[in-house]
Each structure stands twice: as C-alpha cells, then as structure tokens.
Scaffold this motif. Sequence first.
Motif, PDB file in Angstrom:
ATOM      1  N   SER A  81       0.815  -1.217   0.000  1.00  0.00           N
ATOM      2  CA  SER A  81       0.000   0.000   0.000  1.00  0.00           C
ATOM      3  C   SER A  81       0.855   1.276   0.000  1.00  0.00           C
ATOM      4  O   SER A  81       2.025   1.247   0.372  1.00  0.00           O
ATOM      5  CB  SER A  81      -0.978  -0.022   1.175  1.00  0.00           C
ATOM      6  OG  SER A  81      -0.293  -0.222   2.373  1.00  0.00           O
TER       7      SER A  81
ATOM      8  N   TRP B  53       1.312   5.678   0.861  1.00  0.00           N
ATOM      9  CA  TRP B  53       1.321   6.469   2.088  1.00  0.00           C
ATOM     10  C   TRP B  53       0.190   7.477   2.189  1.00  0.00           C
ATOM     11  O   TRP B  53      -0.069   8.005   3.254  1.00  0.00           O
ATOM     12  CB  TRP B  53       2.655   7.233   2.199  1.00  0.00           C
ATOM     13  CG  TRP B  53       2.951   8.078   0.980  1.00  0.00           C
ATOM     14  CD1 TRP B  53       3.699   7.706  -0.095  1.00  0.00           C
ATOM     15  CD2 TRP B  53       2.476   9.401   0.693  1.00  0.00           C
ATOM     16  NE1 TRP B  53       3.714   8.705  -1.042  1.00  0.00           N
ATOM     17  CE2 TRP B  53       2.975   9.757  -0.573  1.00  0.00           C
ATOM     18  CE3 TRP B  53       1.673  10.315   1.383  1.00  0.00           C
ATOM     19  CZ2 TRP B  53       2.690  10.984  -1.171  1.00  0.00           C
ATOM     20  CZ3 TRP B  53       1.397  11.543   0.789  1.00  0.00           C
ATOM     21  CH2 TRP B  53       1.908  11.857  -0.480  1.00  0.00           C
TER      22      TRP B  53
ATOM     23  N   LYS C  94       2.287  -5.049   3.267  1.00  0.00           N
ATOM     24  CA  LYS C  94       3.415  -4.120   3.432  1.00  0.00           C
ATOM     25  C   LYS C  94       2.928  -2.680   3.245  1.00  0.00           C
ATOM     26  O   LYS C  94       2.661  -2.222   2.140  1.00  0.00           O
ATOM     27  CB  LYS C  94       4.534  -4.399   2.424  1.00  0.00           C
ATOM     28  CG  LYS C  94       5.819  -3.684   2.873  1.00  0.00           C
ATOM     29  CD  LYS C  94       6.738  -3.310   1.752  1.00  0.00           C
ATOM     30  CE  LYS C  94       6.397  -2.045   1.045  1.00  0.00           C
ATOM     31  NZ  LYS C  94       6.506  -0.784   1.819  1.00  0.00           N
TER      32      LYS C  94
ATOM     33  N   GLU D   1       6.683   3.004   3.695  1.00  0.00           N
ATOM     34  CA  GLU D   1       7.772   3.417   4.590  1.00  0.00           C
ATOM     35  C   GLU D   1       7.739   4.926   4.858  1.00  0.00           C
ATOM     36  O   GLU D   1       8.455   5.425   5.725  1.00  0.00           O
ATOM     37  CB  GLU D   1       9.137   3.017   3.991  1.00  0.00           C
ATOM     38  CG  GLU D   1       9.537   3.720   2.690  1.00  0.00           C
ATOM     39  CD  GLU D   1       8.943   3.107   1.427  1.00  0.00           C
ATOM     40  OE1 GLU D   1       7.849   2.501   1.503  1.00  0.00           O
ATOM     41  OE2 GLU D   1       9.561   3.259   0.348  1.00  0.00           O
TER      42      GLU D   1
ATOM     43  N   SER E 253       9.936  -4.656  -0.073  1.00  0.00           N
ATOM     44  CA  SER E 253       8.922  -4.857  -1.107  1.00  0.00           C
ATOM     45  C   SER E 253       9.456  -5.782  -2.208  1.00  0.00           C
ATOM     46  O   SER E 253       8.781  -6.715  -2.660  1.00  0.00           O
ATOM     47  CB  SER E 253       8.593  -3.495  -1.698  1.00  0.00           C
ATOM     48  OG  SER E 253       7.297  -3.419  -2.118  1.00  0.00           O
TER      49      SER E 253
ATOM     50  N   GLY F 130      -0.402   2.103  -5.775  1.00  0.00           N
ATOM     51  CA  GLY F 130       0.762   2.987  -5.870  1.00  0.00           C
ATOM     52  C   GLY F 130       0.855   3.594  -7.261  1.00  0.00           C
ATOM     53  O   GLY F 130      -0.141   3.690  -7.987  1.00  0.00           O
ATOM     54  N   SER F 131       2.054   3.977  -7.631  1.00  0.00           N
ATOM     55  CA  SER F 131       2.235   4.693  -8.900  1.00  0.00           C
ATOM     56  C   SER F 131       2.298   3.715 -10.086  1.00  0.00           C
ATOM     57  O   SER F 131       2.682   2.555  -9.923  1.00  0.00           O
ATOM     58  CB  SER F 131       3.537   5.491  -8.836  1.00  0.00           C
ATOM     59  OG  SER F 131       4.606   4.605  -8.569  1.00  0.00           O
TER      60      SER F 131
ATOM     61  N   LEU G  21      -3.652   2.168  -9.501  1.00  0.00           N
ATOM     62  CA  LEU G  21      -2.562   3.107  -9.797  1.00  0.00           C
ATOM     63  C   LEU G  21      -3.071   4.556  -9.831  1.00  0.00           C
ATOM     64  O   LEU G  21      -4.185   4.838  -9.416  1.00  0.00           O
ATOM     65  CB  LEU G  21      -1.898   2.709 -11.109  1.00  0.00           C
ATOM     66  CG  LEU G  21      -1.485   1.224 -11.211  1.00  0.00           C
ATOM     67  CD1 LEU G  21      -0.878   0.918 -12.569  1.00  0.00           C
ATOM     68  CD2 LEU G  21      -0.524   0.833 -10.093  1.00  0.00           C
ATOM     69  N   GLY G  22      -2.225   5.424 -10.327  1.00  0.00           N
ATOM     70  CA  GLY G  22      -2.580   6.842 -10.292  1.00  0.00           C
ATOM     71  C   GLY G  22      -2.681   7.439 -11.687  1.00  0.00           C
ATOM     72  O   GLY G  22      -3.065   6.768 -12.634  1.00  0.00           O
TER      73      GLY G  22
ATOM     74  N   GLU H 124       1.683  13.239 -13.032  1.00  0.00           N
ATOM     75  CA  GLU H 124       0.654  13.310 -11.988  1.00  0.00           C
ATOM     76  C   GLU H 124       1.122  14.332 -10.948  1.00  0.00           C
ATOM     77  O   GLU H 124       2.268  14.265 -10.489  1.00  0.00           O
ATOM     78  CB  GLU H 124       0.497  11.932 -11.338  1.00  0.00           C
ATOM     79  CG  GLU H 124      -0.550  11.908 -10.253  1.00  0.00           C
ATOM     80  CD  GLU H 124      -0.699  10.536  -9.592  1.00  0.00           C
ATOM     81  OE1 GLU H 124       0.103   9.623  -9.873  1.00  0.00           O
ATOM     82  OE2 GLU H 124      -1.632  10.388  -8.787  1.00  0.00           O
TER      83      GLU H 124
HETATM   84  P1  NAD Z   1       4.762   4.202  -4.867  1.00  0.00           P
HETATM   85  O1  NAD Z   1       4.397   3.451  -6.091  1.00  0.00           O
HETATM   86  O2  NAD Z   1       6.033   4.953  -4.847  1.00  0.00           O
HETATM   87  O3  NAD Z   1       4.829   3.205  -3.595  1.00  0.00           O
HETATM   88  C1  NAD Z   1       3.760   2.328  -3.283  1.00  0.00           C
HETATM   89  C2  NAD Z   1       4.322   1.141  -2.518  1.00  0.00           C
HETATM   90  O4  NAD Z   1       5.262   0.452  -3.340  1.00  0.00           O
HETATM   91  C3  NAD Z   1       5.030   1.491  -1.217  1.00  0.00           C
HETATM   92  O5  NAD Z   1       4.653   0.572  -0.217  1.00  0.00           O
HETATM   93  C4  NAD Z   1       6.508   1.341  -1.577  1.00  0.00           C
HETATM   94  O6  NAD Z   1       7.298   0.899  -0.504  1.00  0.00           O
HETATM   95  C5  NAD Z   1       6.493   0.281  -2.659  1.00  0.00           C
HETATM   96  N1  NAD Z   1       7.581   0.466  -3.622  1.00  0.00           N
HETATM   97  C6  NAD Z   1       8.166   1.635  -3.990  1.00  0.00           C
HETATM   98  N2  NAD Z   1       9.149   1.412  -4.894  1.00  0.00           N
HETATM   99  C7  NAD Z   1       9.180   0.076  -5.099  1.00  0.00           C
HETATM  100  C8  NAD Z   1       9.979  -0.774  -5.930  1.00  0.00           C
HETATM  101  N3  NAD Z   1      10.927  -0.278  -6.725  1.00  0.00           N
HETATM  102  N4  NAD Z   1       9.733  -2.093  -5.900  1.00  0.00           N
HETATM  103  C9  NAD Z   1       8.779  -2.602  -5.112  1.00  0.00           C
HETATM  104  N5  NAD Z   1       7.983  -1.851  -4.294  1.00  0.00           N
HETATM  105  C10 NAD Z   1       8.185  -0.528  -4.295  1.00  0.00           C
HETATM  106  O7  NAD Z   1       3.515   5.147  -4.551  1.00  0.00           O
HETATM  107  P2  NAD Z   1       3.309   6.170  -3.372  1.00  0.00           P
HETATM  108  O8  NAD Z   1       4.226   7.325  -3.554  1.00  0.00           O
HETATM  109  O9  NAD Z   1       3.303   5.471  -2.066  1.00  0.00           O
HETATM  110  O10 NAD Z   1       1.805   6.629  -3.678  1.00  0.00           O
HETATM  111  C11 NAD Z   1       1.506   7.563  -4.668  1.00  0.00           C
HETATM  112  C12 NAD Z   1       1.007   6.902  -5.934  1.00  0.00           C
HETATM  113  O11 NAD Z   1      -0.013   5.968  -5.637  1.00  0.00           O
HETATM  114  C13 NAD Z   1       0.365   7.903  -6.873  1.00  0.00           C
HETATM  115  O12 NAD Z   1       0.681   7.593  -8.201  1.00  0.00           O
HETATM  116  C14 NAD Z   1      -1.130   7.711  -6.624  1.00  0.00           C
HETATM  117  O13 NAD Z   1      -1.957   8.136  -7.668  1.00  0.00           O
HETATM  118  C15 NAD Z   1      -1.182   6.233  -6.400  1.00  0.00           C
HETATM  119  N6  NAD Z   1      -2.373   5.861  -5.632  1.00  0.00           N
HETATM  120  C16 NAD Z   1      -3.347   5.155  -6.247  1.00  0.00           C
HETATM  121  C17 NAD Z   1      -4.509   4.833  -5.544  1.00  0.00           C
HETATM  122  C18 NAD Z   1      -5.636   4.052  -6.169  1.00  0.00           C
HETATM  123  O14 NAD Z   1      -6.509   3.599  -5.434  1.00  0.00           O
HETATM  124  N7  NAD Z   1      -5.671   3.884  -7.477  1.00  0.00           N
HETATM  125  C19 NAD Z   1      -4.628   5.224  -4.217  1.00  0.00           C
HETATM  126  C20 NAD Z   1      -3.588   5.937  -3.639  1.00  0.00           C
HETATM  127  C21 NAD Z   1      -2.455   6.249  -4.343  1.00  0.00           C
END
Ligand code: NAD
Length: 473
Positions: free
Chosen positions: A121, A123, A147, A150, A182, A197-198, A220-221, A348
């Motif tokens: 998930s 943050w 997970k 962080e 992760s 996440g992204s 995703l976003g 974004e």
């Molecule tokens: P992120 O993708 O950077 O991180 C999400 C998770 O992935 C974290 O737990 C992180 O530890 C893990 N992670 C990061 N890098 C990784 C890697 N290289 N390998 C494996 N795991 C890794 O996203 P974020 O900054 O936490 O959140 C923001 C993004 O999430 C934005 O793009 C947003 O639009 C999206 N988001 C989507 C929704 C949805 O429901 N669609 C909801 C909230 C956020």
Amino acid sequence: MKSTTNEVVESHMAIFQKQLLYKKIVGQSSLKQRKTKLKKLLKAIEITYRKEIQKALFDDFGKSPAEVDLSEIYAVIGEIKYALRNLKYWMQDQGVSTKLVFVGSSSKIKYEAKGNVLIISPWNFPINLSICPLISAIAAGNTVMLKPSEYTVHASALIKRILNELFDEEEVAVIEGGIDVSTALLKLPFNHIFFTGSPEIGKIVMRAAAENLASVTLELGGKSPTIVDETADVETAAKRIVWGKFLNAGQICIAPDYVFIHHSQFNKFITASKNILFDFYGENPSISQDYTKIVNDQHHLRLKNYLEDAKSKGAKIVHGGGSDLESNSFEPTLVTHIAEDTDLMQKEIFGPILPIIVFEEINEVINTINGKEKPLALYIYSSSQKKINHILQNTSSGGVCINNNDLHFYNHELPFGGVNNSGMGNSHGKFGFMEFSNQRGIYQQHIPGVVEWLMPPYTHLKQKLINLAIKWF
Ligand code: NAD
C-alpha cells in the motif's frame, strides 16, 4: 550492515511458509468465522484505535482529525459494515443457466479464496488503502502479508500493532519496510498481489508477479481531468473541486489533477475558488489545523520544481504558490496559462497545485484527454445531459463523477479502479471480494445428456444432429 535482498527474502519466507500451510483452513472458513474477524477489525478501527489513528496521521503529515475520520476511519468502517451486510450473498454459490444442448446437467460459480495474498500500500491514505483491501481479502478467505508504506512510519507501525493484536501471523502479517522489503516480498510465490501505488512501480510489481504467474490488482494513479462547461453551476463546481483537490493537500490519487474551464466561466471560477479557499483554510493555510502538510521533503521539492518549470514556460500563479520546507506546508495554488510541455501537464501532480486551462470547444478538451494515458477518474461539471453523454462516449477512464468529484470512491456498489495506465482490477464491496476470489465454474452432469449422441463414430445421423446443434442451440 545493510541486509541483502536474499537475506530479507529468507526472513519473510518463514512467515510465508506458515501462511502457505494455513491457507486451506482460512479458505474453508465459514461465513460466521469471517464475520467474526471483520467485527474485530471494525471495533479496533471505529473504537479502540480511532484516537491513535488520528494521532499517527497528524504525526506523519499533519492531517486533521476530522479529515482522518472522513477519509480513513469512515472509509474503512463503511467497507467493513457493507461486507458484514452482504458477505452471506457474496459467498453463496451462484447458479447459472445451462444451454438446452446440455440438458441433464447444472452449472454454478463457486467463489474460492485465491490463497496467499500480498498487499502493498501507499502512504497517502495509509489506513484506508491498507485496511480496505485487507477487508476484501479476509472476506474472501485469504491469508495476507501486508506491506504498508515506509513514508508514513507512525501509521505503518500502528497498522502492525493493531493487526498483530487481532490476528496470528499465519493468517495476517504486517511487514514494514521500504523498497528492499517490497522487492523481497515480490519474489515469493503469492497467489495474488494487490498493489496500490504509482504506475511506474505498478509495472515492477506486474513483472515480478509474472515470474509466478500470480494474478494482480493494480490500483494506480495518473492525471484525472475535470471539465467545467458553459452550462455548469460554476460556484458549486468551484466549491466541490477546491474541496476534492486540496483535501489531504492534493495528495490523492483521484484528486482533480487539472481543470478545463469554458472561457465564459473562467473569471467566475477563479474568484469563487479563491473565496472558497479563504473560507476553508483562512488567510494563512500553512497554520490551519484543517490543511494537511506535504508528506516529506522529496515530494515538497518535486512540487516546487513543477511550479518553477511551469513558471519558466509562461504559467501564471493566480493564487498561493508559497511553501515552507521546514514545516512542509505548501499553499493551495491555482495556476493558469500553462504550456502543455510542462511537468504540471505531463506528470501526476499529487499535491496542492491546480492547473486551470481555458477552452472554447469541448472537442479540444476531449482530444487533449485522449492524447494522454487513460485516467483513474474523470470529472464533468455540466447541466446538459447531451454534453455529458458526448464526453462519456468519447473518452475512457477508470471511474467518473458527474457534477461532483472523488465521491464515486465511497459508493461500494461501484467498482473502483483504473484502466491500463491507471490500473487494472477493482476494489470495494463485491468487486473487492471477487478480486481476491477465484470464480470457479462448475458443471455437473446429473442424468445422461444429448451430448453423448454426438460422439464418434460420426454417422450421417450424428452429422445431422451436429448441424441442428449449430443452427439452433
Ligand atoms: P509508490 O508506487 O512509490 O509506492 C507504493 C508502494 O510500493 C510502497 O509501499 C513502496 O514501498 C512500494 N515500492 C516503492 N518502490 C518500489 C519498488 N521499486 N519495488 C517494489 N515496491 C516498491 O507510490 P506512493 O508514492 O506510495 O503513492 C503515490 C502513488 O499511488 C500515486 O501515483 C497515486 O496516484 C497512487 N495511488 C493510487 C490509488 C488508487 O486507489 N488507485 C490510491 C492511492 C495512491
């Protein structure tokens, strides 16, 4: 000394092995057992830990208790209560009709747990986006390794404490950590991975899942556009957009990323938005208890750079623009005259900057939207159903809100999710339950059927029967 990925994999392997052994028991758990778990979770979030959750999120990024209640607590308890009311129906086998040619048989769909699942998930809503998928996973009878992010360390530690108290780790285990953890978890042969996440990291997750042919849900976003046309009630639109954009300081996946405003409404929209920002957060939002901070320096600097880049290409800041790195507060910012080749229009935003783009003709807007990746959400403000239908018919997005924004997330009867770059699969309500279930198609023969008449040797008569089947059944 930093541990290597292999060492981290091994340390989580023990928990994974336990869950592997336990998945059959959880998968076969009864409705009553699953509801008991959900009720425990409900009590913990709604009553026991509500204040601690509010404190953790204030400590992580200055989020106000009321906003925590609305966007974290209410979202989670709404999901649990909805599951408690409906799980009985979701778990039931679903009988389906069988073609006449298969007379003597019946067919049904059985929802069986996928098994061992991993939830990763983000943050920005750490409780909501960790616990809501967990609810669906538990409802569907899975074991879970979760997970959290962080970045929000207080929330992640609290999630671990709450879930450790409620569940044995063979059923639900929380693994804290960053990218190394992760990456290690993604090497384990889970049956399903639910990632929020992204898009960039979503690709990494999907590649890792392919190694084990694990199914994935990717929430995703992306850039969710908002359109305010010439027929819209502009004051109402401004109020709802300002609320949806600056809640959580814009750090929302479904925040209106940028606004297209019809030229006839532009001045009114800017004036209304400024007034509403003043009503919401006062003269100085950086000291408002109701206005959230940016999660960390890295995101703060990213947003500052987006603004500098836009300004250097001719953009005008018509409201806000200031920020303070020490407190990580970033003013609600309205920007106009933005060039398409800016970070603000290409990436974004995920922060409190709202680009406002004037349009004359709706098809220009549709072309711009279709020139980008398919968004997670699309928002339309209009009082003309004809115009709304035209936009719907000519665009694609994960979800849509008409004459409002963000609220489709809260209706559990709607699938929530993206499309392509904004994600795949759905969460919430029955859609979340299905995401964590294998829909097992079961065909049962009760009495001899006509299909036996169609088996070899293919005599002239059988060929005639086959022809009849092709024509009529
Ligand atoms: P992120 O993708 O950077 O991180 C999400 C998770 O992935 C974290 O737990 C992180 O530890 C893990 N992670 C990061 N890098 C990784 C890697 N290289 N390998 C494996 N795991 C890794 O996203 P974020 O900054 O936490 O959140 C923001 C993004 O999430 C934005 O793009 C947003 O639009 C999206 N988001 C989507 C929704 C949805 O429901 N669609 C909801 C909230 C956020």
